[in-house]
Design an enzyme around this catalytic site. Sequence first.
Site, PDB file in Angstrom:
ATOM      1  N   SER A  87      15.003  64.114  50.557  1.00 52.38           N
ATOM      2  CA  SER A  87      15.452  63.175  51.574  1.00 52.38           C
ATOM      3  C   SER A  87      16.981  63.097  51.594  1.00 52.38           C
ATOM      4  O   SER A  87      17.624  63.259  52.635  1.00 52.38           O
ATOM      5  CB  SER A  87      14.853  61.792  51.279  1.00 52.38           C
ATOM      6  OG  SER A  87      15.512  60.789  52.001  1.00 52.38           O
ATOM      7  N   HIS A 143      26.430  59.267  48.473  1.00 52.86           N
ATOM      8  CA  HIS A 143      25.108  58.720  48.804  1.00 52.86           C
ATOM      9  C   HIS A 143      24.490  58.116  47.554  1.00 52.86           C
ATOM     10  O   HIS A 143      24.622  58.664  46.464  1.00 52.86           O
ATOM     11  CB  HIS A 143      24.185  59.814  49.350  1.00 52.86           C
ATOM     12  CG  HIS A 143      23.009  59.258  50.100  1.00 52.86           C
ATOM     13  ND1 HIS A 143      23.052  59.004  51.451  1.00 52.86           N
ATOM     14  CD2 HIS A 143      21.783  58.885  49.698  1.00 52.86           C
ATOM     15  CE1 HIS A 143      21.903  58.504  51.845  1.00 52.86           C
ATOM     16  NE2 HIS A 143      21.106  58.418  50.793  1.00 52.86           N
ATOM     17  N   ARG A 167       7.661  56.605  54.197  1.00 50.08           N
ATOM     18  CA  ARG A 167       7.691  56.340  52.749  1.00 50.08           C
ATOM     19  C   ARG A 167       8.013  54.872  52.465  1.00 50.08           C
ATOM     20  O   ARG A 167       7.494  54.289  51.510  1.00 50.08           O
ATOM     21  CB  ARG A 167       8.735  57.243  52.064  1.00 50.08           C
ATOM     22  CG  ARG A 167       8.297  58.699  51.991  1.00 50.08           C
ATOM     23  CD  ARG A 167       9.442  59.607  51.559  1.00 50.08           C
ATOM     24  NE  ARG A 167       9.984  59.238  50.273  1.00 50.08           N
ATOM     25  CZ  ARG A 167      11.285  59.241  49.985  1.00 50.08           C
ATOM     26  NH1 ARG A 167      12.183  59.569  50.899  1.00 50.08           N
ATOM     27  NH2 ARG A 167      11.695  58.902  48.788  1.00 50.08           N
ATOM     28  N   ASP A 204      13.616  63.889  58.021  1.00 49.34           N
ATOM     29  CA  ASP A 204      13.864  62.766  57.102  1.00 49.34           C
ATOM     30  C   ASP A 204      13.730  61.437  57.842  1.00 49.34           C
ATOM     31  O   ASP A 204      13.249  60.457  57.269  1.00 49.34           O
ATOM     32  CB  ASP A 204      15.248  62.879  56.447  1.00 49.34           C
ATOM     33  CG  ASP A 204      15.461  61.780  55.414  1.00 49.34           C
ATOM     34  OD1 ASP A 204      14.610  61.649  54.502  1.00 49.34           O
ATOM     35  OD2 ASP A 204      16.421  61.010  55.525  1.00 49.34           O
ATOM     36  N   LYS A 247      19.733  65.336  54.380  1.00 50.58           N
ATOM     37  CA  LYS A 247      20.693  64.619  55.243  1.00 50.58           C
ATOM     38  C   LYS A 247      22.127  65.050  54.946  1.00 50.58           C
ATOM     39  O   LYS A 247      22.912  65.307  55.832  1.00 50.58           O
ATOM     40  CB  LYS A 247      20.648  63.109  54.954  1.00 50.58           C
ATOM     41  CG  LYS A 247      19.550  62.355  55.594  1.00 50.58           C
ATOM     42  CD  LYS A 247      19.798  60.857  55.531  1.00 50.58           C
ATOM     43  CE  LYS A 247      19.595  60.252  54.156  1.00 50.58           C
ATOM     44  NZ  LYS A 247      18.230  60.173  53.686  1.00 50.58           N
TER      45      LYS A 247
END
Length: 450
Positions: free
Chosen positions: A193, A92, A178, A171, A197
Site C-alpha cells: 500500500s 510516509h 482494509r 490502493d 503510492k
Amino acid sequence: MNETISALPTFRAIDVIRKKRDGIELTREEIEGLVNAYTRGDVPDYQVSAWLMAVVLRGMTRAETAALTDSMLRSGEVLDFSSLPTQKVDKHSTGGVGDKTSLVLAPLVATAGLAVPMISGRGLGHTGGTLDKLEAIPGFNVNLPVAEFRRVLDVCGCAMIGQTAEIAPADRKLYALRDVTGTVESPYLICASIMSKKLAEGIDALVLDVKTGSGAFMKNEKDAVFLAELMVETGERMGKKVVALITDMDQPLGKMIGNALEVIEVVEVLRGEGPEDLRELCLHLAGWMLHLGGVSKTVAEGTQLSSQLISSGKALEKFRHMIELQGGDARVVDDTTRLLQARQTCQIVSPKSGVISSMQCEHIGTACVILGGGRERKEDSVDPAVGIVLHKKVGERVEAREPLATVYYNSEARADRARRLIADSIQIADAAPVKRPLIHRVIQRSGEKR
Ligand code: URA
C-alpha cells in the site's frame, strides 16, 4: 461452443482466494489478475475482503509482496517530475494516533528548496489519515487532477493529494476496504500500500516513519523492523534512496487527536510552538528528508536548518500558500477558530493522584473513530470537528479530580462510549514508568541498523 469457452475469463478470484487460504504461494499473474480485476470493478468487495483476510492470516513471500506492490503501482500512472530542477522527497508513516507530521513536513521541507509531491491516505483502522486532516480545512481539495497537482508543486514546492483514479487507483480501493474489514495489520499489505503510492510519485528519496507501540499496527519493535526492512528493500529495488525510522507510538503523538484539532497543532508547530514530542519528531524527520535530498551534509544539519525555517516563519507561510493553491481557507493559519468546532465538550478527570504510567494508545484512536473522526463502514463520512485533547502524557504527575482529557463531540451516545474507552485507556501508578525513546532506531540499507 468454442466461442463460449474462449469468452470465459482465465482468472477466477475464487481460485486465488482458496490458494491463499490454504497457504500456497500465488504466482505474479494471479496477483496481477486480482489487482487489475478489482481496480476495474470486475471482482466484488466481498471476494477481495476474503482474500485480504487470508493474506493477513497466511502472510506473503517476498516474491508475492513484490508482485503485489508492482501491480498496485502499475494500476495507475507513475508520475515523472524529472523536469523539476530539484530533488523530489517524501515521508510516509505506517499510521498512528495524533500523527500529524505530514502536514508540517510538506511545507517545511519545500521551504528548504526541495519538492514534496505527497500522496497520502485517509484514516485507517484506529489511526488518523492525512487526507481527512487536510479536509478539515474548509475548501481544501485533496482530489486534484494530475495536471493541477503538478502545477501546485511547481508553484509552491509541495502539494498534497490522495490516491486517485489516475494515480495508485488499486490502493485507493484496497485501502478503503482494509479500513473496515480488519485487514490492515499485515506487513505485506502495508508495504504494498505505502510503496505503491510512494513509487508512483516520481520521487528520488523517501523517509519512512514506522511506528511501534500500543497505538501502532506493529505493536512490537521486532515486527516494526521487519516491516521497515521490507519497505526499504522495495524502495531500493526501484532505485530510490530510502531510510526508515522506527518511532514510538505507545501514546498519542502531541496532545490533540481528531482532524480539525490536529490542524491546530500543526499550525502551532509551524509557529515554533506545540508539544515537545511532535516538534522533535517533525524536526528529525525533516532533517532526514533534507539530508537525503542533498540540502544538508548531515541529518543534524538538516534538523537545525528545519528549526530555523520554522523560527523565520517561512514554513508557516509555505503552508498558507499550499492551502490557498489547493482551494482551502488559508485564514485558518492566523485564526484556527475558523476550523469546524464540535458543539459539546466534556472532561475526563483522574480518579486518583499519581503518575500516568501508560496509555492504551489504540483505544484512544478507536475512541476518536467512535466519536465520528474515522469510518466504521466504507460509505461513512467523517466528522472533522470531533476528537480528544490530552492534558497529561505518560510520565506526568496528576492529582485526583484533575482533568486527564477533554472530549469534543457532536453526539451524546458516541461521547459516552468514547469517554469510557479513554478513561480505561489511561493508567495511573505511584511511580513514573521507564521513559521510551521517541526514535527507537534507524534502518537504512536492507538489514543495516543504527
Ligand atoms: N499507510 C498506508 O498508506 N497504507 C497502509 O497500509 C498503512 C499505512
